[in-house]
Design a protein around this motif. Structure first.
Motif, mmCIF file in Angstrom:
data_model
loop_
_atom_site.group_PDB
_atom_site.id
_atom_site.type_symbol
_atom_site.label_atom_id
_atom_site.label_comp_id
_atom_site.label_asym_id
_atom_site.label_seq_id
_atom_site.Cartn_x
_atom_site.Cartn_y
_atom_site.Cartn_z
ATOM 1 N N ARG A 29 -0.725 -19.628 24.428
ATOM 2 C CA ARG A 29 -1.606 -19.030 23.420
ATOM 3 C C ARG A 29 -2.937 -18.578 24.021
ATOM 4 N N GLN A 30 -2.899 -18.174 25.307
ATOM 5 C CA GLN A 30 -4.160 -17.791 25.972
ATOM 6 C C GLN A 30 -4.768 -16.513 25.394
ATOM 7 N N ALA A 31 -3.935 -15.671 24.762
ATOM 8 C CA ALA A 31 -4.462 -14.469 24.122
ATOM 9 C C ALA A 31 -4.607 -14.798 22.645
ATOM 10 N N ARG A 33 -7.059 -16.912 19.352
ATOM 11 C CA ARG A 33 -8.161 -17.199 18.441
ATOM 12 C C ARG A 33 -9.394 -17.878 19.007
ATOM 13 N N ARG A 42 -9.356 -8.692 15.826
ATOM 14 C CA ARG A 42 -8.685 -9.224 14.635
ATOM 15 C C ARG A 42 -9.467 -8.909 13.349
ATOM 16 N N PHE A 47 -2.821 -9.113 11.556
ATOM 17 C CA PHE A 47 -2.128 -9.790 12.658
ATOM 18 C C PHE A 47 -0.894 -9.008 13.113
ATOM 19 N N SER A 79 2.299 -11.289 20.728
ATOM 20 C CA SER A 79 3.305 -11.083 19.686
ATOM 21 C C SER A 79 3.389 -12.404 18.947
ATOM 22 N N ASP A 80 4.490 -12.659 18.265
ATOM 23 C CA ASP A 80 4.666 -13.962 17.620
ATOM 24 C C ASP A 80 6.152 -14.275 17.557
ATOM 25 N N MET A 94 0.818 -13.424 7.188
ATOM 26 C CA MET A 94 -0.033 -14.322 7.974
ATOM 27 C C MET A 94 -1.317 -14.507 7.166
ATOM 28 N N TYR A 156 11.134 -22.435 10.084
ATOM 29 C CA TYR A 156 10.209 -21.551 9.349
ATOM 30 C C TYR A 156 10.936 -20.784 8.254
ATOM 31 N N GLY A 162 4.731 -23.249 7.966
ATOM 32 C CA GLY A 162 4.599 -24.480 8.735
ATOM 33 C C GLY A 162 4.935 -25.674 7.837
ATOM 34 N N PHE A 209 10.237 -20.840 23.043
ATOM 35 C CA PHE A 209 9.379 -21.885 22.464
ATOM 36 C C PHE A 209 10.163 -22.651 21.392
ATOM 37 N N SER A 211 9.067 -25.193 19.492
ATOM 38 C CA SER A 211 7.859 -25.965 19.155
ATOM 39 C C SER A 211 8.163 -27.197 18.321
ATOM 40 N N HIS A 336 0.584 -27.853 25.124
ATOM 41 C CA HIS A 336 0.884 -27.025 23.948
ATOM 42 C C HIS A 336 -0.184 -25.935 23.919
HETATM 43 O O1 1CP Z 1 0.402 -17.070 23.869
HETATM 44 C C1 1CP Z 1 -0.200 -16.020 23.586
HETATM 45 O O2 1CP Z 1 -1.371 -15.832 23.841
HETATM 46 C C2 1CP Z 1 0.625 -14.876 23.010
HETATM 47 C C3 1CP Z 1 0.653 -14.819 21.619
HETATM 48 C C4 1CP Z 1 1.370 -15.851 20.739
HETATM 49 C C5 1CP Z 1 2.469 -16.713 20.983
HETATM 50 C C6 1CP Z 1 3.190 -16.982 22.291
HETATM 51 C C7 1CP Z 1 1.024 -16.006 19.381
HETATM 52 C C8 1CP Z 1 -0.106 -15.317 18.726
HETATM 53 N N1 1CP Z 1 1.931 -16.859 18.803
HETATM 54 C C9 1CP Z 1 2.807 -17.316 19.754
HETATM 55 C C10 1CP Z 1 3.948 -18.220 19.595
HETATM 56 C C11 1CP Z 1 4.079 -19.014 18.350
HETATM 57 N N2 1CP Z 1 3.814 -18.620 17.049
HETATM 58 C C12 1CP Z 1 4.620 -20.319 18.300
HETATM 59 C C13 1CP Z 1 5.145 -21.055 19.509
HETATM 60 C C14 1CP Z 1 4.073 -21.672 20.321
HETATM 61 C C15 1CP Z 1 3.378 -22.857 19.724
HETATM 62 O O3 1CP Z 1 4.071 -23.815 19.335
HETATM 63 O O4 1CP Z 1 2.157 -22.837 19.704
HETATM 64 C C16 1CP Z 1 4.624 -20.746 16.973
HETATM 65 C C17 1CP Z 1 5.090 -22.078 16.421
HETATM 66 C C18 1CP Z 1 4.124 -19.673 16.181
HETATM 67 C C19 1CP Z 1 3.999 -19.613 14.714
HETATM 68 C C20 1CP Z 1 2.601 -19.320 14.339
HETATM 69 N N3 1CP Z 1 2.060 -18.064 14.353
HETATM 70 C C21 1CP Z 1 1.583 -20.227 13.998
HETATM 71 C C22 1CP Z 1 1.733 -21.732 13.932
HETATM 72 C C23 1CP Z 1 1.722 -22.186 12.519
HETATM 73 C C24 1CP Z 1 2.241 -23.581 12.336
HETATM 74 O O5 1CP Z 1 3.318 -23.719 11.765
HETATM 75 O O6 1CP Z 1 1.569 -24.527 12.786
HETATM 76 C C25 1CP Z 1 0.410 -19.499 13.776
HETATM 77 C C26 1CP Z 1 -0.933 -20.003 13.346
HETATM 78 C C27 1CP Z 1 0.726 -18.139 14.024
HETATM 79 C C28 1CP Z 1 -0.206 -16.979 13.992
HETATM 80 C C29 1CP Z 1 -0.679 -16.557 15.310
HETATM 81 N N4 1CP Z 1 0.168 -16.224 16.371
HETATM 82 C C30 1CP Z 1 -0.610 -15.828 17.434
HETATM 83 C C31 1CP Z 1 -1.994 -15.896 17.021
HETATM 84 C C32 1CP Z 1 -3.169 -15.522 17.883
HETATM 85 C C33 1CP Z 1 -2.017 -16.360 15.704
HETATM 86 C C34 1CP Z 1 -3.250 -16.539 14.842
HETATM 87 C C35 1CP Z 1 -3.198 -15.630 13.678
HETATM 88 C C36 1CP Z 1 -4.398 -14.759 13.467
HETATM 89 O O7 1CP Z 1 -4.996 -14.221 14.390
HETATM 90 O O8 1CP Z 1 -4.699 -14.573 12.294
#
Ligand code: 1CP
Length: 360
Positions: A29-31, A33, A42, A47, A79-80, A94, A156, A162, A209, A211, A336
């Motif tokens: 998730r380096q790219a 929030r 954003r 999203f 992406s997601d 989202m 999901y 979540g 992933f 998760s 994580h």
């Molecule tokens: O890693 C990166 O920087 C690339 C972008 C990326 C990735 C790899 C995003 C952007 N999401 C993910 C994967 C992802 N998405 C996972 C697997 C990794 C993990 O476990 O952390 C999961 C479970 C999701 C589902 C998801 N999408 C959540 C989790 C919700 C929950 O159930 O706890 C959330 C908050 C999102 C939204 C999201 N995805 C990515 C971002 C930056 C965001 C934030 C949304 C926003 O900007 O409004």
């Protein structure tokens, strides 16, 4: 497709099992929030709009690479995991977390999913973002593609977002095991085409992933998650081979499945196994043996602990992964994803400490 020559292929070498001069490092998730430059993009765009607009997805993917230039060894495409349920015909919002207005309630609802999904058409925007981003990276670091694991996506699609309890999706496993497995395989088949498409578009390593793997008992993980993870690894490799496309390394991050690490390494078919912070790296290495590389595993909350704690914990992690006689193929990461409140300069400290302590 031809791309610029690689200037840094550390992560690809480590993923193939080679011991490297220092451990490559990137952050799940380096790219996202925690970065002010991401929040600025954003503020102006939705999203999924960012995901679906290759120039925006590229810009956000490159943000951490620019900010931490020379300190980070891979980019991950923005992406997601939830773009796969979208491609299968489900609506995903989202706001601010994922929300499915019309989740799968009973197995009869599976009928509502699109039959014969044209993955390349539905998710071609991800491929376009990958090709553009890999070109713009100019070989600075490799580009990672990804998808969610079938079990995590299934959760999901049934929970509608979540969950803390996973009651709905687990009751499917108990009450409807046959239909659950059919759906898990159906999701896996989309993931196979999606990962092959990402690789053809330029992804140099792909990560799956899972998760929510740790929500399952080890026997349920073996029964419901592992087979679909194996199906993905085998399916991606055979489809690439059939098209004459060279394989790329594959990573599985099954968060929380620490008692299943041996089974994962033995049967899942991935080159790299990601681990969370709840397992000692030496124990993980003993469990997986010498056939896979490991990825992980700093507790993401260390990034809230101040720079002294970050340095101390990174040093400890490096000693643990590079200790003893075990093979040392290792990709450093958090255990994580990085969380929204982290000070980006504290993440810089993490990367700098990695440079200092991870030399072989
Ligand atoms: O890693 C990166 O920087 C690339 C972008 C990326 C990735 C790899 C995003 C952007 N999401 C993910 C994967 C992802 N998405 C996972 C697997 C990794 C993990 O476990 O952390 C999961 C479970 C999701 C589902 C998801 N999408 C959540 C989790 C919700 C929950 O159930 O706890 C959330 C908050 C999102 C939204 C999201 N995805 C990515 C971002 C930056 C965001 C934030 C949304 C926003 O900007 O409004």
């Amino acid at each position: 497709m031809t791309f610029p020559a690689m200037k840094n292929d550390l992560i690809l070498r480590a993923a193939r099992g080679e011991e490297t001069e220092r451990a490559p490092v990137w952050v799940m998730r380096q790219a996202g929030r925690y970065l002010p430059e991401f929040l600025a993009v954003r503020a102006k765009h939705g999203f999924f709009e960012i995901c679906r607009t290759p120039d925006l997805a590229m810009e956000v993917t490159l943000q951490p690479i620019r900010r931490y230039s020379g300190l980070v060894d891979a980019a991950i495409i923005f992406s997601d995991i939830l773009v796969v349920p979208q491609a299968m015909g489900m609506e995903v919002q989202m706001n601010p977390g994922p929300h499915f207005p019309d989740p799968l309630v009973t197995p009869a609802d599976v009928e509502k999913l699109t039959k014969n999904v044209d993955v390349d058409k539905e998710l071609g925007y991800v491929y376009a973002a990958i090709t553009r981003t890999r070109t713009a990276l100019a070989g600075e670091v490799p580009l990672i593609g990804f998808c969610g694991a079938p079990w995590t996506l299934f959760s999901y699609m049934i929970e509608g977002g979540g969950s803390k309890t996973f009651q709905k999706c687990k009751s499917w496993l108990f009450k409807h095991p046959i239909e659950s497995k059919a759906l898990l395989n159906r999701i896996a088949d989309i993931c196979i085409d999606f990962l092959v498409g990402q690789i053809k578009a330029g992804a140099q390593l792909v990560q799956v992933f899972d998760s929510w793997a740790g929500e399952l008992t080890p026997h349920h993980f073996a029964e419901f998650s592992l087979p679909s993870l194996q199906r993905i690894a085998t399916g991606v490799r055979s489809k690439l081979a059939a098209q004459g496309i060279p394989a790329v390394p594959m990573t599985l991050f099954a968060k929380g499945a620490n008692t299943s690490l041996a089974a994962i390494a033995r049967t899942a078919g991935y080159d790299v196994v990601g681990i969370d912070w709840c397992v000692d790296p030496a124990d993980a290495r003993a469990a997986v043996g010498d056939k896979v590389a490991l990825q992980g595993n700093l507790d993401p909350n260390v990034l809230y602990g101040g720079r002294e704690a970050i340095e101390r914990e990174v040093k400890r992690m490096c000693e643990k992964f590079r200790d003893g006689k075990a093979p040392k193929a290792w990709i450093a990461n958090l255990g994580h994803g990085i969380t929204p409140g982290v000070d980006p300069e504290d993440l810089r400290c993490f990367f700098e400490c990695m440079q200092k302590y991870s030399k072989a």
